[in-house]
Write an enzyme that holds these catalytic residues in place. Sequence first.
Site, PDB file in Angstrom:
ATOM      1  N   TRP A 116       0.880  -1.163   0.002  1.00  0.00           N
ATOM      2  CA  TRP A 116       0.096   0.089   0.118  1.00  0.00           C
ATOM      3  C   TRP A 116       0.763   1.285  -0.049  1.00  0.00           C
ATOM      4  O   TRP A 116       0.450   2.181  -0.827  1.00  0.00           O
ATOM      5  CB  TRP A 116      -0.918   0.085   1.103  1.00  0.00           C
ATOM      6  CG  TRP A 116      -1.892  -1.171   0.698  1.00  0.00           C
ATOM      7  CD1 TRP A 116      -2.094  -2.315   1.457  1.00  0.00           C
ATOM      8  CD2 TRP A 116      -2.934  -1.241  -0.146  1.00  0.00           C
ATOM      9  NE1 TRP A 116      -3.250  -3.066   1.042  1.00  0.00           N
ATOM     10  CE2 TRP A 116      -3.622  -2.384  -0.102  1.00  0.00           C
ATOM     11  CE3 TRP A 116      -3.183  -0.338  -1.228  1.00  0.00           C
ATOM     12  CZ2 TRP A 116      -4.845  -2.787  -0.928  1.00  0.00           C
ATOM     13  CZ3 TRP A 116      -4.402  -0.377  -2.088  1.00  0.00           C
ATOM     14  CH2 TRP A 116      -4.949  -1.965  -1.889  1.00  0.00           C
ATOM     15  N   ASP A 202      -1.072   6.157   6.755  1.00  0.00           N
ATOM     16  CA  ASP A 202      -2.284   5.413   6.309  1.00  0.00           C
ATOM     17  C   ASP A 202      -2.571   4.409   7.172  1.00  0.00           C
ATOM     18  O   ASP A 202      -1.927   3.489   7.568  1.00  0.00           O
ATOM     19  CB  ASP A 202      -2.053   5.021   4.727  1.00  0.00           C
ATOM     20  CG  ASP A 202      -3.169   3.782   4.291  1.00  0.00           C
ATOM     21  OD1 ASP A 202      -4.253   3.715   5.127  1.00  0.00           O
ATOM     22  OD2 ASP A 202      -3.149   3.347   3.226  1.00  0.00           O
ATOM     23  N   LYS A 226     -12.312  -1.839   7.161  1.00  0.00           N
ATOM     24  CA  LYS A 226     -11.749  -3.122   7.887  1.00  0.00           C
ATOM     25  C   LYS A 226     -11.955  -2.800   9.488  1.00  0.00           C
ATOM     26  O   LYS A 226     -12.383  -3.774  10.109  1.00  0.00           O
ATOM     27  CB  LYS A 226     -10.164  -2.660   7.573  1.00  0.00           C
ATOM     28  CG  LYS A 226      -9.836  -2.900   6.287  1.00  0.00           C
ATOM     29  CD  LYS A 226      -8.303  -2.371   5.755  1.00  0.00           C
ATOM     30  CE  LYS A 226      -8.317  -2.075   4.447  1.00  0.00           C
ATOM     31  NZ  LYS A 226      -8.745  -3.280   3.557  1.00  0.00           N
TER      32      LYS A 226
END
Length: 391
Positions: A116, A202, A226
């Site tokens: 990511w 993030d 999530k």
Amino acid sequence: MSTYALNFGAGPAKIPQAVLLKAQKEFLNVHGTGMSVMELSHRSKPFGAILEKTKKDLTELMKIPSNYTILFMQGGATTEFASVFYNLIASKQQELKQAGKEGEEIVVDYLVTGAWSSKAAQEAERLIPTVIGNPVRVNRAVNVKQSNNGKFGVIPPASEWKLTDAQKHNVAYVYYCDNETVHGVEFQSIPQIDASVPLVTDVSSNFLSRPIDVSKFGIVYGGAQKNLGPAGVTIVVIRNDLLVDLNVGPIRPLMLDFKTAADNDSMYNTPPTFAIYMVGLTLEWLKEQGGLDGIQAVNNRKAEKLYKVIDDSKLYTSPVAKDCRSHMNVVFNLTTEELEKEFLKGAEERNMHQLKGHRSVGGVRASIYNALPEEDVDALIDYMLEFEKKH
Ligand SMILES: Cc1ncc(COP(=O)(O)O)c(C=O)c1O
């Protein structure tokens, strides 16, 4: 068909049962309106109250200082890869202009520790040509794949990071991904950087899983799907001095502009009302679990017992160094791919789902987010021990 599945999915992921039941109860009539939350105008009083309460609870849980703003954005965390770049380049351009340093090079530092952060760095690199007025350079201060034989799974010591010297260069921000969902790599502490540079993280896959010192950051952001609710909303917590006018800096789509979102209380256009409502319910649930300290204690216990089984075994191995193992996404391998397939098949038969590793890495990944009960981890451990005995 079972009525309850043990859901180890990485995202969209398990939502606390109590939250789903509350949403079900209120589905046709939220807060006595006689309407579903999905049918309310985003500008109505009842929805306004939901939004305010959600911000209040998030502020309380994360102890967000008063000089920060909470934004509810759309387009997933992936959209933030571009938004962070554009908004913080704009902020740096504004600062350079005020200092009479127009036209100087701007650098953005990325710590690339998994899929990511790698995608975020790539997006920044891709967008460089759209910035007018200053040359921009992306510096991969950490580039694990390059320094670790093509493999993620470690975070090098800070002494090896090649951060740009902010006293000599114009550094717009330092970016990292707190928890790499695919590779199961998590920072165990906040990176130490030059205090004058905004730090961006993030937290999509470890949002609200442990306490966080927001004051150390320029921006903390994460998608909800999530640890915080359903897909559809991304939460951005930004320090107010980093909000710059839309007409300053790179030309950017309105919907990517943080100041536009802030000035309009995240309602420049129609926000994802249902997703925000679900985040609100999840925050209430989290408070009932003892807040971030409470949930961290459970999360640590869940992760520690799972890693212990892996470390004590001859069948399971973790590809992640011990000092950076994720408490949320526990990735592991078996000795052969055939055994991994058999393990996953047996898990399905035992009602344990979504355990397959990300398609780019294979293996097994148990995502054990806040909402996954400790008993479900215990059930997985029982199965792992039984499978190991058999093989
Ligand atoms: C850490 C992290 N960042 C970003 C993303 C991308 O999120 P989205 O699919 O919401 O764009 C994900 C998705 O899994 C993620 O795990």
